[in-house]
Design a protein around this motif. Structure first.
Motif, PDB file in Angstrom:
ATOM      1  N   GLN A  80      42.996  17.972 101.941  1.00  0.00           N
ATOM      2  CA  GLN A  80      43.986  16.899 101.948  1.00  0.00           C
ATOM      3  C   GLN A  80      45.348  17.405 102.436  1.00  0.00           C
ATOM      4  O   GLN A  80      46.100  16.670 103.075  1.00  0.00           O
ATOM      5  N   LEU A  81      45.643  18.647 102.114  1.00  0.00           N
ATOM      6  CA  LEU A  81      46.928  19.219 102.528  1.00  0.00           C
ATOM      7  C   LEU A  81      46.862  19.690 103.977  1.00  0.00           C
ATOM      8  O   LEU A  81      47.570  19.169 104.846  1.00  0.00           O
ATOM      9  N   VAL A  82      46.065  20.681 104.239  1.00  0.00           N
ATOM     10  CA  VAL A  82      45.882  21.231 105.590  1.00  0.00           C
ATOM     11  C   VAL A  82      44.399  21.541 105.787  1.00  0.00           C
ATOM     12  O   VAL A  82      43.907  22.554 105.285  1.00  0.00           O
ATOM     13  N   PRO A  83      43.672  20.678 106.465  1.00  0.00           N
ATOM     14  CA  PRO A  83      42.259  20.984 106.735  1.00  0.00           C
ATOM     15  C   PRO A  83      42.131  22.331 107.448  1.00  0.00           C
ATOM     16  O   PRO A  83      42.971  22.681 108.277  1.00  0.00           O
ATOM     17  N   ASN A  84      41.098  23.062 107.093  1.00  0.00           N
ATOM     18  CA  ASN A  84      40.826  24.380 107.702  1.00  0.00           C
ATOM     19  C   ASN A  84      41.938  25.392 107.439  1.00  0.00           C
ATOM     20  O   ASN A  84      42.191  26.292 108.248  1.00  0.00           O
ATOM     21  N   MET A  85      42.554  25.284 106.271  1.00  0.00           N
ATOM     22  CA  MET A  85      43.628  26.210 105.923  1.00  0.00           C
ATOM     23  C   MET A  85      43.107  27.638 105.784  1.00  0.00           C
ATOM     24  O   MET A  85      43.774  28.598 106.187  1.00  0.00           O
ATOM     25  N   ILE A  86      41.920  27.793 105.206  1.00  0.00           N
ATOM     26  CA  ILE A  86      41.390  29.140 104.989  1.00  0.00           C
ATOM     27  C   ILE A  86      41.102  29.852 106.312  1.00  0.00           C
ATOM     28  O   ILE A  86      41.528  31.003 106.500  1.00  0.00           O
ATOM     29  N   PRO A  87      40.406  29.225 107.276  1.00  0.00           N
ATOM     30  CA  PRO A  87      40.235  29.898 108.571  1.00  0.00           C
ATOM     31  C   PRO A  87      41.564  30.256 109.233  1.00  0.00           C
ATOM     32  O   PRO A  87      41.697  31.321 109.829  1.00  0.00           O
ATOM     33  N   LEU A  88      42.559  29.363 109.113  1.00  0.00           N
ATOM     34  CA  LEU A  88      43.867  29.636 109.709  1.00  0.00           C
ATOM     35  C   LEU A  88      44.525  30.846 109.039  1.00  0.00           C
ATOM     36  O   LEU A  88      45.081  31.724 109.712  1.00  0.00           O
ATOM     37  N   ALA A  89      44.439  30.899 107.707  1.00  0.00           N
ATOM     38  CA  ALA A  89      45.056  32.004 106.971  1.00  0.00           C
ATOM     39  C   ALA A  89      44.393  33.339 107.316  1.00  0.00           C
ATOM     40  O   ALA A  89      45.072  34.361 107.487  1.00  0.00           O
TER      41      ALA A  89
END
Length: 527
Positions: free
Chosen positions: A482-491
């Protein structure tokens, strides 16, 4: 089975023969994986595994002194053992990474060993014996495919039964951990590509690509198309050309240049182009691509210098240190051909200026062409190819090669004639215009948009963690989406980029991300 082993060995040798084929990406896992699959009777699995390994090693490119893990040997053996055991991409990854690192060490030793041949090259140049220089350049180049082919066959012939037994004994939780680690490893490739172009001015385009993929769910081809349009619009605004900036190649060449054109035919220049494909065949850590340059320019030298003394001087001139991007090398070769003709015709021509021009062009051309071919064109080709191949579509590898090599070979071929026909005038006009700045800026915009989309599209990494008390638990992944989709791959991508900027060796970075994914899955942090 021995016949299959021989065919797989030939595939490895074919991959390592790319040093004779002009850095045309024929050695990539996305290309060799399907060939291994076809050999072992499962081409679809070969395509899928090849796409998986391409994702992991897509940033694996040889620029300057950086010798990356040998994805050819590691990728082919990983694919072969994975298909023979029926274990799939996760096992291919587990085999490919350590084998690639080991093969890298062997190849680094070979690049050091080749330096021993430099004394022989110099001796043949002193004698004016260009035939021996040609022979030694080619034979030295063949050492690499022969050596890696032998090691591949021994690994298959002696280790297949042992490897099968070992792979059959691997528990499911280990395979699951390897799968998650494999999904993370593409971050290393993305980080290496970002290192070529990511900066404060262009960073916004990376995040634009990420947003288009994460929020709008656009496919890679659509994002690439939007990237082209964006690059054209932005560079049109920021790099406006004044009338005085326009390129002008209509000025008549000097009289010596006209005479030179009568000495060297288009057929001679075509030979230079074809020979340039073997520029890196004898790459070594002392003089780098010098013998490849001499080998490439020989059709011109043979036409111009017919005595032992003059040929000897020319050969020694072109056995000096040389290193630039292979894709743009023909521009320097064409300019050198024009200067050699002037040297042949004018008694007062400064021979030292030939090497001065070569040395002056190496760095700038490498910067422009490495950025365009490795940082932009290869990224687009890989994005399109992998997105299809990961689902077993054979069009993936085909489009990958076409998208990269059609513009590659058209440009490379024409640069030979541009360099020869316009000589230094080409460079002077280019320096006056803004065209190179415009191309560099546009390539950076397009490349970063595609790279930004890749973590969202090609890195399926999530977390199974929940928050809240028992009975009212909420999935953390849902909140992140809901906040940032695909946040983990980006991080993870930016974590890898941080270590790349800290000059951490690619080998250690691969192993570190592999450990992060494997351990993270075991303790139920990543899935």
């Amino acid at each position: 089975m021995v016949f299959s082993f021989l065919l797989i060995t030939i595939i490895v040798m074919f991959g390592h023969l790319e040093d004779f084929l002009g850095a045309s990406l024929l050695s990539r896992p996305l290309v060799l994986g399907p060939l291994v699959g076809l050999t072992l009777g499962d081409p679809v699995q070969g395509v899928i595994i090849g796409a998986t390994l391409e994702l992991i090693f897509m940033g694996n490119i040889k620029i300057g002194a950086a010798i990356p893990p040998d994805v050819i040997t590691g990728g082919v053996l990983g694919t072969a053992f994975a298909i023979m055991s029926g274990k799939g991409p996760a096992i291919a990854l587990a085999i490919a990474v350590p084998v690639s690192i080991l093969a890298e060490m062997i190849l680094s030793g070979l690049f050091v060993l080749r330096s021993i041949f430099n004394s022989s090259f110099n001796k043949f140049a002193e004698e004016g014996n260009y035939r021996k220089i040609e022979l030694l350049h080619v034979s030295s180049g063949l050492l690499k495919p022969l050596l890696m082919g032998l090691l591949t066959f021994l690994a298959l012939f002696l280790g297949t039964d042992i490897m099968k037994s070992f792979l059959d004994s691997i528990p499911a939780w280990v395979q699951s951990g390897l799968q998650v680690a494999g999904n993370m490893l593409p971050a290393v490739g993305f980080a290496l590509l970002m290192n070529l172009m990511f900066n404060q001015k262009a960073a916004a385009y990376f995040f634009l690509g990420f947003i288009l993929a994460s929020y709008l769910k656009l496919p890679m081809i659509a994002i690439g198309g939007l990237g082209v349009i964006t690059a054209i619009i932005i560079t049109g605004i920021t790099h406006k050309e004044e009338p005085s900036d326009e390129l002008n190649f209509d000025e008549p060449p000097t009289e010596p240049a006209k005479e030179a054109k009568n000495m060297i035919s288009n057929n001679d220049l075509r030979k230079v182009f074809f020979r340039s494909l073997a520029l890196e065949a004898n790459f070594n850590f002392e003089t780098w691509q010098n013998t490849g340059f001499a080998y490439s320019i020989l059709p011109v030298l043979k036409k111009l210098y017919t005595t032992k003394e003059t040929m000897s001087k020319a050969l020694k001139r072109h056995l000096q240190f040389f290193n630039t991007t292979a894709h743009g090398s023909t521009l320097i070769l064409g300019i050198t051909a024009a200067m050699e003709e002037q040297n042949r015709q004018k008694d007062d021509f400064d021979e030292e200026s030939i090497n001065s021009v070569k040395l002056g062009l190496m760095g700038p051309l490498a910067g422009v062409f490495d950025s365009f071919f490795w940082g932009t064109l290869k990224v687009i080709a890989a994005g399109v190819g992998i997105s299809l191949a990961i689902n077993g579509n054979i069009l993936g590898p085909i489009l990958f090669l076409l998208i990269f090599n059609v513009p590659h070979f058209i440009l490379r071929y024409n640069l030979t004639f541009i360099g020869y026909n316009t000589g230094n005038m080409f460079l002077q006009n280019l320096a006056k215009s803004k065209i190179m700045d415009k191309l560099t800026a546009g390539a950076s915009i397009l490349g970063l948009m595609v790279i930004g989309a890749m973590p969202a599209i090609l890195m399926p990494v999530t977390t199974p963690l929940t928050i809240g008390t028992s009975g009212s638990e909420v999935a953390l992944q849902g909140i992140l989406d809901q906040l940032v989709p695909n946040m983990i791959p980006l991080a993870i991508t930016f974590l890898a980029y941080y270590f790349v900027k800290k000059n951490v060796k690619t080998t250690w970075l691969l192993l570190g991300i592999l450990a992060l994914g494997f351990v993270g899955n075991i303790i139920h942090v990543f899935a």
